[in-house]
Design a protein around this motif. Structure first.
Motif, PDB file in Angstrom:
ATOM      1  N   GLN A 388      45.566  42.023  68.865  1.00 19.72           N
ATOM      2  CA  GLN A 388      46.023  41.826  67.488  1.00 19.72           C
ATOM      3  C   GLN A 388      44.986  41.081  66.656  1.00 19.72           C
ATOM      4  O   GLN A 388      44.796  41.388  65.471  1.00 19.72           O
ATOM      5  CB  GLN A 388      47.354  41.065  67.500  1.00 19.72           C
ATOM      6  N   ALA A 389      44.297  40.106  67.249  1.00 20.68           N
ATOM      7  CA  ALA A 389      43.266  39.368  66.510  1.00 20.68           C
ATOM      8  C   ALA A 389      42.093  40.270  66.144  1.00 20.68           C
ATOM      9  O   ALA A 389      41.560  40.215  65.024  1.00 20.68           O
ATOM     10  CB  ALA A 389      42.788  38.186  67.348  1.00 20.68           C
ATOM     11  N   ILE A 390      41.691  41.133  67.088  1.00 23.53           N
ATOM     12  CA  ILE A 390      40.568  42.047  66.810  1.00 23.53           C
ATOM     13  C   ILE A 390      40.956  43.035  65.704  1.00 23.53           C
ATOM     14  O   ILE A 390      40.162  43.328  64.800  1.00 23.53           O
ATOM     15  CB  ILE A 390      40.172  42.786  68.098  1.00 23.53           C
ATOM     16  N   ILE A 391      42.168  43.536  65.753  1.00 16.04           N
ATOM     17  CA  ILE A 391      42.617  44.485  64.723  1.00 16.04           C
ATOM     18  C   ILE A 391      42.656  43.828  63.343  1.00 16.04           C
ATOM     19  O   ILE A 391      42.261  44.422  62.335  1.00 16.04           O
ATOM     20  CB  ILE A 391      44.003  45.041  65.098  1.00 16.04           C
ATOM     21  N   SER A 392      43.127  42.571  63.281  1.00 10.26           N
ATOM     22  CA  SER A 392      43.194  41.881  61.986  1.00 10.26           C
ATOM     23  C   SER A 392      41.812  41.625  61.415  1.00 10.26           C
ATOM     24  O   SER A 392      41.620  41.657  60.184  1.00 10.26           O
ATOM     25  CB  SER A 392      43.957  40.560  62.143  1.00 10.26           C
ATOM     26  N   LEU A 393      40.810  41.376  62.271  1.00  9.95           N
ATOM     27  CA  LEU A 393      39.449  41.157  61.772  1.00  9.95           C
ATOM     28  C   LEU A 393      38.826  42.453  61.274  1.00  9.95           C
ATOM     29  O   LEU A 393      37.986  42.439  60.365  1.00  9.95           O
ATOM     30  CB  LEU A 393      38.581  40.554  62.884  1.00  9.95           C
ATOM     31  N   GLN A 394      39.186  43.568  61.900  1.00  6.01           N
ATOM     32  CA  GLN A 394      38.602  44.843  61.493  1.00  6.01           C
ATOM     33  C   GLN A 394      39.208  45.386  60.212  1.00  6.01           C
ATOM     34  O   GLN A 394      38.590  46.197  59.530  1.00  6.01           O
ATOM     35  CB  GLN A 394      38.794  45.865  62.623  1.00  6.01           C
ATOM     36  N   GLN A 395      40.387  44.946  59.840  1.00  4.03           N
ATOM     37  CA  GLN A 395      41.028  45.456  58.635  1.00  4.03           C
ATOM     38  C   GLN A 395      40.390  44.834  57.387  1.00  4.03           C
ATOM     39  O   GLN A 395      40.091  43.637  57.377  1.00  4.03           O
ATOM     40  CB  GLN A 395      42.528  45.142  58.662  1.00  4.03           C
ATOM     41  N   PRO A 396      40.153  45.617  56.281  1.00  2.00           N
ATOM     42  CA  PRO A 396      39.594  45.062  55.029  1.00  2.00           C
ATOM     43  C   PRO A 396      40.589  44.137  54.349  1.00  2.00           C
ATOM     44  O   PRO A 396      41.798  44.340  54.420  1.00  2.00           O
ATOM     45  CB  PRO A 396      39.309  46.310  54.184  1.00  2.00           C
ATOM     46  N   GLN A 397      40.015  43.109  53.670  1.00  2.00           N
ATOM     47  CA  GLN A 397      40.874  42.163  52.980  1.00  2.00           C
ATOM     48  C   GLN A 397      41.460  42.811  51.730  1.00  2.00           C
ATOM     49  O   GLN A 397      40.778  43.555  51.011  1.00  2.00           O
ATOM     50  CB  GLN A 397      40.078  40.911  52.585  1.00  2.00           C
ATOM     51  N   PRO A 398      42.687  42.588  51.391  1.00  2.00           N
ATOM     52  CA  PRO A 398      43.306  43.205  50.202  1.00  2.00           C
ATOM     53  C   PRO A 398      42.676  42.677  48.918  1.00  2.00           C
ATOM     54  O   PRO A 398      42.419  41.487  48.778  1.00  2.00           O
ATOM     55  CB  PRO A 398      44.782  42.794  50.321  1.00  2.00           C
ATOM     56  N   GLN A 399      42.399  43.599  47.941  1.00  2.00           N
ATOM     57  CA  GLN A 399      41.803  43.235  46.663  1.00  2.00           C
ATOM     58  C   GLN A 399      42.900  42.817  45.670  1.00  2.00           C
ATOM     59  O   GLN A 399      43.967  43.417  45.624  1.00  2.00           O
ATOM     60  CB  GLN A 399      41.039  44.442  46.087  1.00  2.00           C
ATOM     61  N   ALA A 400      42.554  41.785  44.853  1.00  2.00           N
ATOM     62  CA  ALA A 400      43.516  41.311  43.844  1.00  2.00           C
ATOM     63  C   ALA A 400      43.615  42.328  42.720  1.00  2.00           C
ATOM     64  O   ALA A 400      42.652  42.975  42.347  1.00  2.00           O
ATOM     65  CB  ALA A 400      43.085  39.962  43.287  1.00  2.00           C
ATOM     66  N   SER A 401      44.755  42.482  42.131  1.00  2.00           N
ATOM     67  CA  SER A 401      44.974  43.442  41.046  1.00  2.00           C
ATOM     68  C   SER A 401      44.361  42.917  39.748  1.00  2.00           C
ATOM     69  O   SER A 401      44.080  41.716  39.600  1.00  2.00           O
ATOM     70  CB  SER A 401      46.476  43.697  40.855  1.00  2.00           C
ATOM     71  N   ALA A 402      44.158  43.832  38.798  1.00  2.00           N
ATOM     72  CA  ALA A 402      43.575  43.449  37.508  1.00  2.00           C
ATOM     73  C   ALA A 402      44.474  42.488  36.752  1.00  2.00           C
ATOM     74  O   ALA A 402      44.014  41.535  36.114  1.00  2.00           O
ATOM     75  CB  ALA A 402      43.330  44.704  36.668  1.00  2.00           C
ATOM     76  N   ALA A 403      45.772  42.717  36.817  1.00  2.00           N
ATOM     77  CA  ALA A 403      46.709  41.814  36.132  1.00  2.00           C
ATOM     78  C   ALA A 403      46.634  40.429  36.736  1.00  2.00           C
ATOM     79  O   ALA A 403      46.694  39.414  36.031  1.00  2.00           O
ATOM     80  CB  ALA A 403      48.123  42.378  36.253  1.00  2.00           C
ATOM     81  N   GLY A 404      46.472  40.384  38.051  1.00  2.00           N
ATOM     82  CA  GLY A 404      46.368  39.073  38.691  1.00  2.00           C
ATOM     83  C   GLY A 404      45.103  38.346  38.267  1.00  2.00           C
ATOM     84  O   GLY A 404      45.114  37.124  38.085  1.00  2.00           O
ATOM     85  N   ASP A 405      43.995  39.103  38.065  1.00  2.00           N
ATOM     86  CA  ASP A 405      42.743  38.480  37.614  1.00  2.00           C
ATOM     87  C   ASP A 405      42.896  37.901  36.201  1.00  2.00           C
ATOM     88  O   ASP A 405      42.383  36.802  35.911  1.00  2.00           O
ATOM     89  CB  ASP A 405      41.621  39.523  37.625  1.00  2.00           C
ATOM     90  N   ASP A 406      43.554  38.587  35.271  1.00  2.00           N
ATOM     91  CA  ASP A 406      43.740  38.087  33.908  1.00  2.00           C
ATOM     92  C   ASP A 406      44.559  36.804  33.910  1.00  2.00           C
ATOM     93  O   ASP A 406      44.229  35.845  33.189  1.00  2.00           O
ATOM     94  CB  ASP A 406      44.440  39.154  33.052  1.00  2.00           C
ATOM     95  N   GLU A 407      45.616  36.759  34.687  1.00  2.00           N
ATOM     96  CA  GLU A 407      46.440  35.553  34.751  1.00  2.00           C
ATOM     97  C   GLU A 407      45.644  34.385  35.319  1.00  2.00           C
ATOM     98  O   GLU A 407      45.744  33.246  34.824  1.00  2.00           O
ATOM     99  CB  GLU A 407      47.678  35.807  35.622  1.00  2.00           C
ATOM    100  N   LEU A 408      44.820  34.659  36.307  1.00  2.00           N
ATOM    101  CA  LEU A 408      44.014  33.588  36.889  1.00  2.00           C
ATOM    102  C   LEU A 408      42.967  33.091  35.899  1.00  2.00           C
ATOM    103  O   LEU A 408      42.714  31.874  35.792  1.00  2.00           O
ATOM    104  CB  LEU A 408      43.347  34.115  38.168  1.00  2.00           C
ATOM    105  N   ARG A 409      42.373  34.022  35.109  1.00  2.00           N
ATOM    106  CA  ARG A 409      41.365  33.631  34.123  1.00  2.00           C
ATOM    107  C   ARG A 409      41.992  32.765  33.041  1.00  2.00           C
ATOM    108  O   ARG A 409      41.415  31.747  32.613  1.00  2.00           O
ATOM    109  CB  ARG A 409      40.738  34.882  33.514  1.00  2.00           C
ATOM    110  N   LYS A 410      43.167  33.142  32.582  1.00  2.00           N
ATOM    111  CA  LYS A 410      43.851  32.344  31.551  1.00  2.00           C
ATOM    112  C   LYS A 410      44.183  30.957  32.080  1.00  2.00           C
ATOM    113  O   LYS A 410      44.060  29.960  31.354  1.00  2.00           O
ATOM    114  CB  LYS A 410      45.125  33.058  31.106  1.00  2.00           C
TER     115      LYS A 410
END
Length: 441
Positions: A388-410
């Motif tokens: 399970q640890a090896i599988i979790s390392l091989q999986q790509p990290q989820p990208q933040a959505s554009a709406a989430g980026d705008d809220e964080l910038r504000k």
């Protein structure tokens, strides 16, 4: 320390009026290690030689000169059932939940004790079946007719009623009645050996699957009982003159195998016993070998059970006296076997076809092992956790959505404005403090 137990049965009436021994007791359960003691008794039984069998839950005892088998519950310590057959029983053996019985007429009766199914073979032996040895796949039967038959146990249990029950091999080198059999539990075809004893004063080592006689051993008198070492390194025999013999199969001159210097047709004289008993004690009527093969117990007609230390070959010592002929000694394994179910009670045998009901008690948790239990019982990190640890390392990290980026910038901009206001207020406060200090001077 493991607790090692053995069962001893008696036959015939008491020899003396010994009030210290309980009346009507026919089977004794003894603890050999760590100290010798009696763990339990079973009453109203008179089992002759080769007529005692023990499972984890039950004790089976065929009665002397009768067609009945007494069944005892080990947990409750009482007699659970009396089972009657059509012919007198001369020998029995237990393999799992299957009890095999040899009759006075030369037949084999196979009784599936958990369902009650019974299979009876034709009278393949001309005379009585005197002894039975078993493995998970084979039965070996010896008879007064001097023949030894090898049977396939799965074939005997086949539900197809059209199959003829015939032996796989016939071993016919002996010239007198077979008195005892001992078989190894090996599953290797080349090391499946069986040792037979006969009143013709010989013992023969067989490869019972091929029917080949590997070696013939000649003794001064007739061997009556046999015990085979758990690793098939040696066998032990008692004779009718009270002598005890030990035969090593792989000594300096191997008797069998590729290291044997002589042909298998060459007979070997066995002349030197490692021990003997007095005429008052009488020749051993039964033998039992401990789980590790270091202690040999012998039962005698005067009621004694003697202990022989095979490592030192010292003089035998008495460990019990049952005040009757000791007809059987059976050791049980000190290591319990893992089973998912345990039959609650035996089902009496029946002839003919009918539906089978199996009632059992669950001996273990039937649910799958939890993830926490697997990690707890593993050494280091469990295989599942590493995967399970090896599988979790091989999986790509989820990208933040554009709406989430705008809220964080504000949010960052608002925090920056607040920080600038705090810095300006701090600078103004410091300037006023400096002006006040200058005015005081």
């Amino acid at each position: 320390m493991l607790t090692e137990r053995y069962f001893a049965s008696i036959t015939g009436p008491p020899l003396t009026n010994n009030t210290a021994i309980a009346k009507d007791v026919g089977i004794y359960e003894h603890i050999l290690h760590p100290s010798h003691s009696t763990a339990g008794t079973f009453k109203k039984s008179s089992a002759p030689r080769h007529c005692l069998a023990v499972s984890d839950a039950h004790v089976f005892s065929a009665q002397h000169e009768k067609s009945t088998v007494h069944v005892y519950s080990r947990e409750k310590g009482n007699q659970e059932a009396t089972v009657t057959f059509q012919e007198r029983i001369r020998s029995i053996a237990l393999q799992g939940d299957v009890l095999v019985l040899g009759t006075d007429q030369g037949r084999i009766i196979v009784w599936e004790t958990c369902t009650g199914r019974q299979v009876t073979t034709p009278a393949c032996h001309v005379q009585a079946v005197t002894c039975i040895a078993s493995t998970p796949y084979h039965l070996i039967t010896g008879s007064d007719d001097s023949n030894i038959l090898v049977w396939q146990l799965p074939r005997l249990l086949e539900r197809d009623t059209t199959i003829e029950h015939e032996p796989e091999q016939t071993l016919s080198n002996h010239r007198a009645a077979i008195t005892s059999l001992a078989v190894s539990q090996s599953i290797n075809r080349d090391t499946n050996i069986c040792v037979s004893a006969s009143k013709d004063k010989s013992c023969i080592i067989w490869n019972y699957q091929t029917g080949m006689a590997l070696r013939t051993l000649l003794l001064p008198t007739s061997p009556m009982n046999l015990c085979l070492d758990p690793c098939a390194r040696a066998f032990y025999a008692s004779t009718d003159d009270g002598s005890m013999f030990a035969v090593e199969l792989f000594a300096e001159k191997s008797l069998i195998g590729a290291q044997s210097a002589e042909a298998s047709s060459t007979a070997v004289q066995v002349l030197s016993p490692f021990g003997s008993v007095t005429q008052e004690t009488g020749p051993a009527s039964s033998l039992g070998l401990s789980y590790d093969g270091t202690l040999l117990l012998s039962g005698h007609p005067n009621g004694q059970i003697l202990r022989w230390d095979l490592s030192t070959k010292a003089v035998a010592t008495e460990i019990a006296n049952l005040n009757a002929i000791v007809s059987n000694i059976l050791f049980t394994s000190p290591i319990s076997t893992s089973r998912d179910t345990q039959p609650v009670s035996i089902v009496k045998p029946f002839l003919g076809s009918r539906s089978y009901n199996f009632t059992a008690q669950l001996e273990s948790d039937q649910a799958d092992e939890t993830h926490f239990a697997k990690m707890l019982n593993s050494k280091g990190f469990s295989q599942d956790a590493l995967e399970q640890a090896i599988i979790s390392l091989q999986q790509p990290q989820p990208q933040a959505s554009a709406a989430g980026d705008d809220e964080l910038r504000k949010e960052i901009e608002s925090l920056r404005e607040i920080n600038n206001e705090l810095n300006a207020l701090q600078k103004k406060t410091l300037q006023r403090y400096i002006e006040a200090k200058s005015a005081q001077k």
